[in-house]
Design a protein around this motif. Structure first.
Motif, PDB file in Angstrom:
ATOM      1  N   THR A   1       0.771  -1.346   0.071  1.00 47.33           N
ATOM      2  CA  THR A   1       0.106  -0.076   0.055  1.00 47.33           C
ATOM      3  C   THR A   1       0.967   1.184   0.035  1.00 47.33           C
ATOM      4  O   THR A   1       2.168   1.234   0.596  1.00 47.33           O
ATOM      5  CB  THR A   1      -0.856  -0.133   1.297  1.00 47.33           C
ATOM      6  N   ARG A   2       0.219   2.477  -0.767  1.00 47.97           N
ATOM      7  CA  ARG A   2       1.016   3.625  -0.488  1.00 47.97           C
ATOM      8  C   ARG A   2       1.252   4.309   0.932  1.00 47.97           C
ATOM      9  O   ARG A   2       2.012   4.799   1.232  1.00 47.97           O
ATOM     10  CB  ARG A   2       0.317   4.588  -1.493  1.00 47.97           C
ATOM     11  N   SER A   3      -0.040   3.868   1.744  1.00 46.20           N
ATOM     12  CA  SER A   3       0.082   4.365   2.843  1.00 46.20           C
ATOM     13  C   SER A   3       1.017   3.801   4.003  1.00 46.20           C
ATOM     14  O   SER A   3       1.122   2.423   3.629  1.00 46.20           O
ATOM     15  CB  SER A   3      -1.529   4.346   3.672  1.00 46.20           C
ATOM     16  N   ALA A   4       1.407   4.353   4.793  1.00 46.34           N
ATOM     17  CA  ALA A   4       2.652   3.666   5.807  1.00 46.34           C
ATOM     18  C   ALA A   4       1.964   2.677   6.900  1.00 46.34           C
ATOM     19  O   ALA A   4       2.132   2.933   7.950  1.00 46.34           O
ATOM     20  CB  ALA A   4       3.520   4.690   5.944  1.00 46.34           C
ATOM     21  N   TYR A   5       1.390   1.590   6.220  1.00 45.65           N
ATOM     22  CA  TYR A   5       0.717   0.690   7.315  1.00 45.65           C
ATOM     23  C   TYR A   5       2.020   0.119   8.133  1.00 45.65           C
ATOM     24  O   TYR A   5       2.859  -0.606   7.378  1.00 45.65           O
ATOM     25  CB  TYR A   5      -0.258  -0.197   6.731  1.00 45.65           C
ATOM     26  N   TYR A   6       1.833   0.134   9.393  1.00 48.77           N
ATOM     27  CA  TYR A   6       2.906  -0.513  10.257  1.00 48.77           C
ATOM     28  C   TYR A   6       3.224  -1.808   9.999  1.00 48.77           C
ATOM     29  O   TYR A   6       4.085  -2.167   9.798  1.00 48.77           O
ATOM     30  CB  TYR A   6       2.587  -0.376  11.664  1.00 48.77           C
ATOM     31  N   VAL A   7       2.072  -2.826   9.829  1.00 48.78           N
ATOM     32  CA  VAL A   7       2.342  -4.393   9.790  1.00 48.78           C
ATOM     33  C   VAL A   7       2.793  -4.481   8.290  1.00 48.78           C
ATOM     34  O   VAL A   7       3.314  -5.641   8.259  1.00 48.78           O
ATOM     35  CB  VAL A   7       0.852  -4.801  10.036  1.00 48.78           C
ATOM     36  N   ASN A   8       2.570  -3.692   7.124  1.00 43.18           N
ATOM     37  CA  ASN A   8       3.033  -4.024   5.996  1.00 43.18           C
ATOM     38  C   ASN A   8       4.662  -4.062   5.868  1.00 43.18           C
ATOM     39  O   ASN A   8       5.057  -4.519   4.858  1.00 43.18           O
ATOM     40  CB  ASN A   8       2.638  -3.114   4.912  1.00 43.18           C
ATOM     41  N   SER A   9       5.108  -3.129   6.924  1.00 44.11           N
ATOM     42  CA  SER A   9       6.655  -3.225   6.858  1.00 44.11           C
ATOM     43  C   SER A   9       7.123  -4.561   7.294  1.00 44.11           C
ATOM     44  O   SER A   9       8.161  -5.135   6.596  1.00 44.11           O
ATOM     45  CB  SER A   9       7.155  -2.051   7.933  1.00 44.11           C
ATOM     46  N   PHE A  10       6.400  -5.475   8.165  1.00 44.26           N
ATOM     47  CA  PHE A  10       6.801  -6.691   8.314  1.00 44.26           C
ATOM     48  C   PHE A  10       6.622  -7.590   7.332  1.00 44.26           C
ATOM     49  O   PHE A  10       7.319  -8.569   6.787  1.00 44.26           O
ATOM     50  CB  PHE A  10       6.077  -7.006   9.572  1.00 44.26           C
ATOM     51  N   LYS A  11       5.405  -7.477   6.469  1.00 39.06           N
ATOM     52  CA  LYS A  11       5.121  -8.248   5.491  1.00 39.06           C
ATOM     53  C   LYS A  11       6.129  -7.935   4.278  1.00 39.06           C
ATOM     54  O   LYS A  11       6.650  -8.944   3.620  1.00 39.06           O
ATOM     55  CB  LYS A  11       3.770  -7.999   4.793  1.00 39.06           C
ATOM     56  N   GLU A  12       6.561  -6.827   4.100  1.00 41.32           N
ATOM     57  CA  GLU A  12       7.569  -6.546   3.092  1.00 41.32           C
ATOM     58  C   GLU A  12       8.956  -7.115   3.415  1.00 41.32           C
ATOM     59  O   GLU A  12       9.570  -7.787   2.517  1.00 41.32           O
ATOM     60  CB  GLU A  12       7.519  -5.030   2.986  1.00 41.32           C
ATOM     61  N   ARG A  13       9.301  -7.244   4.698  1.00 46.60           N
ATOM     62  CA  ARG A  13      10.409  -7.758   5.020  1.00 46.60           C
ATOM     63  C   ARG A  13      10.603  -9.215   4.683  1.00 46.60           C
ATOM     64  O   ARG A  13      11.636  -9.543   4.276  1.00 46.60           O
ATOM     65  CB  ARG A  13      10.769  -7.402   6.518  1.00 46.60           C
TER      66      ARG A  13
END
Length: 334
Positions: free
Chosen positions: A191-203
């Motif tokens: 997502t474009r928005s900086a969703y906190y949990v998405n940083s873990f998914k991306e990692r």
């Protein structure tokens, strides 16, 4: 200048006049012995100056012994949030708790007001869902006078109570499952928005790709259909990934529809794995393979953890991680 005599004075006015929070004003009215004398006198002076008359019914509610929990969420239109609320409410009902639902609409100013409101209401505990967690939100949690449990958000801080799955591990495993099929061109849709949990998914995705000596490829779009659908149409006309991991079911369904529109066959030409395993995954055509995030259980366990905190019960680990698995459906090949 406002004519106080002709204006209904509220607790907000008192807090502003005394330069304190709503919670402090509420404590002065209900538990004055818990407030420092200098602060208490400043608030009382503001009350006298403004002619504030507290609502007797509201004060009675604030002083009653029944347990009240605030549930703060960013949005109630998402299927996952609704399911989480059900989990919270079902457990709260067993303990005869009152649950107050507060919706921030992901607006920082609204959220700040809501925190002040729940403190002023003297709730006994807070369950907090914030996809866009920032450092100031962490400070807010740590400075709270009442227990707070982060719901469906994991943090690398053993002092903060939270309940979630291991997002990084989930996306690592999902990416690895596609790599093990021999696929190389694997896209991650975030997502474009900086969703906190998405940083873990991306990692998790990046780690799996790099371990296989593959180049990570992350694209970002909105969670809104009117934005992401034309984005996918344009992207898929010019790019042909072999597979895609998508951070949310509803976004994945939009990608499936766009793929169909441009003539890409799912799963023969493009395999898709999503995240959440909400009703959208089952309603999609083809049905959507999805990482199962047990959101009802996350809500229920969050409420149980908050109960322990409110009752000062012993807790081994404040960071609760629930199991996850991938539900395989027709958007991926067998």
């Amino acid at each position: 200048m406002v004519d106080i005599k002709n204006t209904k004075v509220t607790i907000y006015d008192v807090a502003s006049e005394a330069d304190v929070s709503l919670a402090t004003v509420s404590r002065v009215l209900n538990y004055p012995e818990k407030v420092k004398p200098a602060t208490r006198e400043r608030v009382l002076e503001a009350i006298r100056k403004l002619g504030y008359r507290p609502n007797a019914i509201a004060r009675g509610l604030a002083s009653r012994k029944s347990t009240t929990v605030a549930l703060i969420v960013p949005d109630v239109s998402r299927a996952s949030v609704a399911e989480m609320i059900n989990g919270v409410v079902d457990i709260a009902r067993k303990y005869d708790y009152t649950v107050i639902l507060k919706v921030t609409n992901s607006e920082p100013d609204v959220e700040e007001d809501i925190w002040q409101e729940v403190f002023a209401a003297q709730v006994d505990g807070i369950i907090y869902l914030n996809d866009e967690l920032q450092e100031h939100n962490i400070k807010q949690i740590k400075s709270s006078d009442v227990p707070v449990v982060l719901c469906n958000v994991g943090v690398d801080d053993p002092t903060i109570a939270c309940v979630s799955i291991d997002f990084e591990k989930a996306f690592y495993e999902a990416t690895q499952s596609l790599i093990n099929k021999g696929l190389k061109d694997i896209l991650l849709v975030s997502t474009r928005s900086a969703y906190y949990v998405n940083s873990f998914k991306e990692r998790g995705y990046i780690n799996a790709m790099k371990e296989a000596n593959l180049e990570p490829n992350i694209v970002r779009t909105s969670g809104r259909l009117v934005v992401n659908y034309p984005f996918f149409i344009d992207y898929l006309k010019n790019h042909k990934p072999e597979a895609a991991l998508v951070v949310r079911d509803s976004i994945a369904v939009s990608m499936i529809n766009a793929a169909s529109e441009v003539g890409i066959k799912i799963p023969d030409e493009l395999e898709i794995i999503s995240f959440q395993n909400t009703k959208y995954a089952k309603m999609s055509r083809p049905t959507l393979s999805s990482i199962d995030n047990p959101i009802y259980d996350i809500g229920a366990v969050s409420m149980r953890l908050l109960t322990k905190l409110m009752n000062n019960e012993p807790i081994e680990n404040l960071n609760v991680v629930l199991p996850h698995n991938i539900i395989w459906r027709n958007s991926t090949k067998n």
